[in-house]
Design an enzyme around this catalytic site. Structure first.
Site, short mmCIF file in Angstrom:
data_model
loop_
_atom_site.label_atom_id
_atom_site.label_comp_id
_atom_site.label_asym_id
_atom_site.label_seq_id
_atom_site.Cartn_x
_atom_site.Cartn_y
_atom_site.Cartn_z
N GLU A 10 0.92 -1.33 -0.12
CA GLU A 10 0.11 -0.02 0.14
C GLU A 10 0.84 1.15 -0.07
O GLU A 10 0.68 2.20 -0.87
CB GLU A 10 -1.00 -0.04 1.09
CG GLU A 10 -1.76 1.30 1.43
CD GLU A 10 -2.58 1.65 0.30
OE1 GLU A 10 -2.86 0.78 -0.52
OE2 GLU A 10 -2.68 2.85 -0.10
N HIS A 67 -2.02 1.51 6.42
CA HIS A 67 -2.30 2.03 5.15
C HIS A 67 -0.99 3.04 4.86
O HIS A 67 0.14 2.62 4.68
CB HIS A 67 -3.67 3.04 5.42
CG HIS A 67 -4.19 3.50 4.44
ND1 HIS A 67 -5.69 3.97 4.37
CD2 HIS A 67 -3.83 3.52 2.94
CE1 HIS A 67 -5.89 4.34 2.90
NE2 HIS A 67 -5.09 4.01 2.10
N ASP A 119 -3.02 8.95 4.57
CA ASP A 119 -1.60 8.89 4.22
C ASP A 119 -0.97 10.01 5.19
O ASP A 119 -1.92 10.92 5.61
CB ASP A 119 -1.35 9.17 2.82
CG ASP A 119 0.55 8.97 2.63
OD1 ASP A 119 1.33 7.90 3.64
OD2 ASP A 119 1.05 9.26 1.85
#
Ligand SMILES: *[C@@H]1O[C@H](CO)[C@@H](O)[C@H](O)[C@H]1NC(C)=O
Length: 267
Positions: free
Chosen positions: A53, A115, A169
């Protein structure tokens, strides 16, 4: 509440526009057939079958990779297993991946769903790894200390905040200091699917420190990856549906001002 009302009105209005879905899919650019291409210098790395990811490479060539993301609307390759952080040494001739052991009694490994990730190295060369986590579809930031000799991550802290509800992010500015993207506005999955479908520009970037948390940029359809220039002067934000990279100037007080936008209109 005002945003909820606007969304409901749009929801009713959109029923009149039957081809909107195809335009939304075109903007996502994720439902197309991909032509096989020959990539002579690419090698398949074994052990990342559950997806990679995000990745960050330290100046010494060590790479951290988050793998095994479970995210609404995206296929999960290992739906029954927790996610993991992998380490790769790019100095090796044929680099392989190693799963980093996670230690520390403060962390629930079974719900780990990593993530975006980012590292911060302090003046003593201690490497901190900050990871966006989605335990039970929630959003947290997990702070780890990288222990290179033991190939492990020591969990130090879980960070939660009401301005960090839907994280994607982050870019670390210190062990407990970062800019992070929220990739959508609504937490509710039904409202959220409409938000995505309509491409509403309600996603934002938040600055976090333990003493101060604030929105520093907004108006993105879906703020995705975020990073900072090596000199620390500029912040880059990827806007998914618009296919744009936004460049912001970072000031000493951590505010951001828009500088330029690069992108290609694919509509
Ligand atoms: C932050 O710094 C910038 C640039 O110096 C300035 O324009 C802005 O007013 C400052 N904002 C706050 C909230 O202090």
């Amino acid at each position: 509440m005002a945003k909820l009302l606007v969304l409901l009105l749009l929801h009713l209005g959109i029923l009149l526009f039957r081809d909107h879905r195809s335009s939304y899919q075109t903007r996502m650019n994720a439902f197309r057939e991909v032509e096989p291409v020959d990539l002579p210098n690419c090698n398949l790395i074994k052990g990342i079958e559950a997806g990679s990811e995000d990745l960050e490479i330290l100046p010494n060539g060590l790479a951290f990779i988050s793998s095994g993301l479970k995210y609404p609307g995206i296929k999960s390759f290992e739906p029954d297993k927790p996610g993991k952080i992998l380490l790769m040494d790019l100095n090796e001739e044929n680099p392989t991946v190693l799963e980093l052991r996670i230690t520390g009694s403060t962390f629930d490994l079974s719900s780990f769903n990593p993530h975006g990730l980012s590292t911060f190295t302090d003046e003593d060369n201690t490497v901190y790894l900050l990871v966006v986590n989605h335990p039970d579809v929630k959003s947290t930031v997990e702070l780890f200390k990288f222990q290179e000799d033991e190939k492990s991550l020591l969990h130090l802290k879980t960070i939660r905040h009401e301005l960090l509800p839907n994280l994607n992010d982050l870019v670390a500015l210190g062990p407990e200091q970062f800019y992070a993207t929220n990739d959508h506005y609504f937490v509710d999955p039904y409202l959220r699917s409409w938000e995505l479908y309509l491409g509403l520009a309600w996603s934002n970037v938040v600055y976090y420190t333990p003493n101060e948390v604030r929105v520093v940029a907004d108006g993105f359809d879906l703020a995705n990856g975020i990073n900072i220039s090596p000199d620390g002067k500029y912040v880059y934000i990827a806007e998914l549906m618009a296919h744009k990279i936004h460049v912001y100037e970072k000031h000493a007080n951590w505010t951001l001002t828009p500088l330029k936008v690069d992108g290609r209109d694919r509509k």
